[in-house]
Design a protein around this motif. Structure first.
Motif, PDB file in Angstrom:
ATOM      1  N   GLY A  13       0.782  -1.222   0.000  1.00  0.00           N
ATOM      2  CA  GLY A  13       0.000   0.000   0.000  1.00  0.00           C
ATOM      3  C   GLY A  13       0.817   1.277   0.000  1.00  0.00           C
ATOM      4  N   ASP A  14       2.137   1.166   0.043  1.00  0.00           N
ATOM      5  CA  ASP A  14       2.965   2.372   0.033  1.00  0.00           C
ATOM      6  C   ASP A  14       2.808   3.106  -1.298  1.00  0.00           C
ATOM      7  OD1 ASP A  14       5.647   3.885  -0.545  1.00  0.00           O
ATOM      8  OD2 ASP A  14       5.671   3.482   1.612  1.00  0.00           O
ATOM      9  N   PRO A  15       2.681   4.436  -1.275  1.00  0.00           N
ATOM     10  CA  PRO A  15       2.432   5.174  -2.521  1.00  0.00           C
ATOM     11  C   PRO A  15       3.615   5.181  -3.489  1.00  0.00           C
ATOM     12  CG  PRO A  15       2.744   6.691  -0.680  1.00  0.00           C
ATOM     13  CD  PRO A  15       2.624   5.322  -0.086  1.00  0.00           C
ATOM     14  N   TYR A  16       4.795   4.772  -3.033  1.00  0.00           N
ATOM     15  CA  TYR A  16       5.975   4.824  -3.907  1.00  0.00           C
ATOM     16  C   TYR A  16       6.424   3.448  -4.393  1.00  0.00           C
ATOM     17  CZ  TYR A  16       6.139   9.593  -2.207  1.00  0.00           C
ATOM     18  OH  TYR A  16       5.805  10.903  -1.884  1.00  0.00           O
ATOM     19  N   LEU A  17       5.602   2.420  -4.199  1.00  0.00           N
ATOM     20  CA  LEU A  17       5.995   1.087  -4.652  1.00  0.00           C
ATOM     21  C   LEU A  17       6.253   1.045  -6.155  1.00  0.00           C
ATOM     22  CD1 LEU A  17       3.638  -1.288  -2.609  1.00  0.00           C
ATOM     23  CD2 LEU A  17       6.113  -1.014  -2.341  1.00  0.00           C
ATOM     24  N   ASP A  18       5.519   1.843  -6.911  1.00  0.00           N
ATOM     25  CA  ASP A  18       5.685   1.862  -8.369  1.00  0.00           C
ATOM     26  C   ASP A  18       6.557   3.024  -8.844  1.00  0.00           C
ATOM     27  OD1 ASP A  18       4.044  -0.393  -8.728  1.00  0.00           O
ATOM     28  OD2 ASP A  18       2.240   0.845  -8.646  1.00  0.00           O
ATOM     29  N   ASP A  19       7.199   3.710  -7.912  1.00  0.00           N
ATOM     30  CA  ASP A  19       8.006   4.871  -8.282  1.00  0.00           C
ATOM     31  C   ASP A  19       9.236   4.957  -7.377  1.00  0.00           C
ATOM     32  OD1 ASP A  19       8.693   7.167  -9.692  1.00  0.00           O
ATOM     33  OD2 ASP A  19       7.519   8.492  -8.387  1.00  0.00           O
ATOM     34  N   ASP A  20       9.916   3.827  -7.217  1.00  0.00           N
ATOM     35  CA  ASP A  20      11.103   3.762  -6.367  1.00  0.00           C
ATOM     36  C   ASP A  20      12.281   4.395  -7.103  1.00  0.00           C
ATOM     37  OD1 ASP A  20      13.149   3.110  -4.646  1.00  0.00           O
ATOM     38  OD2 ASP A  20      12.935   0.947  -4.846  1.00  0.00           O
ATOM     39  N   ALA A  21      12.925   5.357  -6.476  1.00  0.00           N
ATOM     40  CA  ALA A  21      14.025   6.077  -7.128  1.00  0.00           C
ATOM     41  C   ALA A  21      15.180   5.173  -7.508  1.00  0.00           C
ATOM     42  CB  ALA A  21      14.529   7.201  -6.216  1.00  0.00           C
ATOM     43  N   VAL A  22      15.297   4.004  -6.862  1.00  0.00           N
ATOM     44  CA  VAL A  22      16.427   3.127  -7.152  1.00  0.00           C
ATOM     45  C   VAL A  22      15.983   1.782  -7.743  1.00  0.00           C
ATOM     46  CG1 VAL A  22      17.712   4.238  -5.294  1.00  0.00           C
ATOM     47  CG2 VAL A  22      16.618   2.047  -4.852  1.00  0.00           C
ATOM     48  N   PHE A  23      14.705   1.656  -8.120  1.00  0.00           N
ATOM     49  CA  PHE A  23      14.191   0.497  -8.858  1.00  0.00           C
ATOM     50  C   PHE A  23      14.302  -0.809  -8.078  1.00  0.00           C
ATOM     51  CE2 PHE A  23      16.285   3.582 -11.698  1.00  0.00           C
ATOM     52  CZ  PHE A  23      15.187   4.066 -12.383  1.00  0.00           C
ATOM     53  N   GLY A  24      14.219  -0.748  -6.741  1.00  0.00           N
ATOM     54  CA  GLY A  24      14.489  -1.919  -5.919  1.00  0.00           C
ATOM     55  C   GLY A  24      13.300  -2.789  -5.579  1.00  0.00           C
ATOM     56  N   VAL A  25      12.079  -2.358  -5.911  1.00  0.00           N
ATOM     57  CA  VAL A  25      10.890  -3.101  -5.473  1.00  0.00           C
ATOM     58  C   VAL A  25      10.677  -4.352  -6.316  1.00  0.00           C
ATOM     59  CG1 VAL A  25       8.390  -3.007  -5.128  1.00  0.00           C
ATOM     60  CG2 VAL A  25       9.793  -0.979  -4.646  1.00  0.00           C
ATOM     61  N   LYS A  26      10.397  -5.468  -5.626  1.00  0.00           N
ATOM     62  CA  LYS A  26       9.978  -6.704  -6.277  1.00  0.00           C
ATOM     63  C   LYS A  26       8.708  -7.180  -5.584  1.00  0.00           C
ATOM     64  CE  LYS A  26      14.614  -8.148  -7.728  1.00  0.00           C
ATOM     65  NZ  LYS A  26      15.636  -9.214  -7.666  1.00  0.00           N
ATOM     66  N   GLU A  27       7.779  -7.685  -6.376  1.00  0.00           N
ATOM     67  CA  GLU A  27       6.459  -8.035  -5.844  1.00  0.00           C
ATOM     68  C   GLU A  27       6.547  -9.017  -4.683  1.00  0.00           C
ATOM     69  OE1 GLU A  27       2.180  -9.869  -7.421  1.00  0.00           O
ATOM     70  OE2 GLU A  27       3.762  -9.347  -8.852  1.00  0.00           O
ATOM     71  N   GLY A  28       7.473  -9.961  -4.770  1.00  0.00           N
ATOM     72  CA  GLY A  28       7.590 -10.971  -3.731  1.00  0.00           C
ATOM     73  C   GLY A  28       8.144 -10.462  -2.423  1.00  0.00           C
ATOM     74  N   LEU A  29       8.601  -9.219  -2.403  1.00  0.00           N
ATOM     75  CA  LEU A  29       9.167  -8.633  -1.184  1.00  0.00           C
ATOM     76  C   LEU A  29       8.188  -7.682  -0.494  1.00  0.00           C
ATOM     77  CD1 LEU A  29      12.770  -7.821  -2.495  1.00  0.00           C
ATOM     78  CD2 LEU A  29      11.996  -9.867  -1.254  1.00  0.00           C
ATOM     79  N   VAL A  30       6.981  -7.578  -1.006  1.00  0.00           N
ATOM     80  CA  VAL A  30       5.979  -6.672  -0.440  1.00  0.00           C
ATOM     81  C   VAL A  30       5.135  -7.439   0.574  1.00  0.00           C
ATOM     82  CG1 VAL A  30       4.023  -5.157  -0.936  1.00  0.00           C
ATOM     83  CG2 VAL A  30       5.941  -5.304  -2.550  1.00  0.00           C
TER      84      VAL A  30
END
Length: 289
Positions: A237-254
């Motif tokens: 639910g974090d508003p920046y999950l799709d706009d991470d400045a360093v491209f580090g988000v992966k779905e399995g880590l949420v």
């Protein structure tokens, strides 16, 4: 090929030849590939001398602002996606393993050890948060005695090393228990901007990009016989999950966080007021024999 193109290619060929005698074959491969791609980039954009000078100035500023508490070159690698690309190239492709992500510039080697169930917050501002899970291998076998390093920003978006008072807060390490279990208290992660008061921040501003990272906890897991895992867990639910400045988000880590008021925590304590809980298992990959 035109005479101008011939002159440009001659420069590249001469530099490539200068590495022909490099005795380390991997160094020779890397440097010659770097030269080819770097020269091709300069030709592709028709790099001007003014732009070259600006680039040298940018790198000089990045070096000048880097010290033992801030690593601007890692930050630059992060915002260009090079850090995550390197992770992707080197990450083992093993089904069921926890995905890796960027290391970031704020890890320190001498964080304090805490007991299983201890508190890494050490005064960091934020909502108390109980974090727990199991460290195991891809076959489901628990890994006791693994070292779990954790670090995070406080609710104001700052890591301890960004403060001027030499505090140690929001970081620590512990050993997993007999069943591979880990648990500790911290504070609920909050979204925050990467440091943007230096040359990397200037680059983001010029590019029309934001500096924000979604809320997350950093983990580094080490155990004999297993590949070291460097990863995050992010808050759903974090508003920046799709706009991470360093491209580090992966779905399995949420992960989802539990929100609580009073009551009994997983360790049997009874927190007063608001608190949160996170549960996430960490799966390591065995090193080849």
């Amino acid at each position: 090929m035109s005479p101008a193109a011939d002159r440009e290619q001659a420069v590249t060929d001469e530099v490539l030849a200068s590495f022909d005698g490099t005795t380390d074959p991997r160094l020779r491969q890397v440097m010659q590939s770097l030269v080819r791609h770097l020269h091709a980039f300069a030709r592709d954009v028709r790099l001007s001398e003014r732009e070259w000078e600006a680039a040298i100035g940018f790198l000089t500023r990045a070096g000048q602002i880097t010290d033992d508490r801030r690593q601007e070159f890692i930050l630059l690698s992060d915002v260009l996606g090079l850090s995550m690309l390197t992770v992707a190239i080197n990450e083992p492709k093993v089904p069921g393993a926890t995905e890796a992500t960027v290391f970031g510039p704020f890890f320190v080697d001498d964080s304090p050890e805490i007991p299983l169930g201890g508190d890494i917050a050490r005064g960091a501002a934020g909502t108390p948060c109980h974090v727990s899970g199991q460290v195991r291998d891809t076959d489901g076998t628990p890994i006791p005695g693994a070292r779990v390093d954790v670090w995070e920003a406080d609710e104001d978006g700052f890591y301890d090393v960004q403060y001027a008072d030499d505090r140690t807060a929001g970081r620590g390490w512990l050993r997993t228990g007999p069943d591979g279990e880990y648990r500790f208290w911290s504070v609920l992660p909050a979204p925050y901007p990467i440091p943007h008061d230096g040359p990397v921040g200037d680059l983001l501003k010029a590019a029309g990009r934001g500096p924000m990272r979604p809320a997350h906890l950093h983990f580094k897991i080490t155990a004999p016989g297993y590949r070291t895992l460097i990863t995050h867990i992010f808050l759903d639910g974090d508003p920046y999950l799709d706009d991470d400045a360093v491209f580090g988000v992966k779905e399995g880590l949420v992960v989802e966080s539990g929100k609580h008021h009073g009551g009994t925590a997983p360790d049997g304590s009874r927190p007063a007021g608001e608190w949160a809980s996170l549960t996430f298992d960490l799966v390591l990959v065995a090193e080849p024999a």
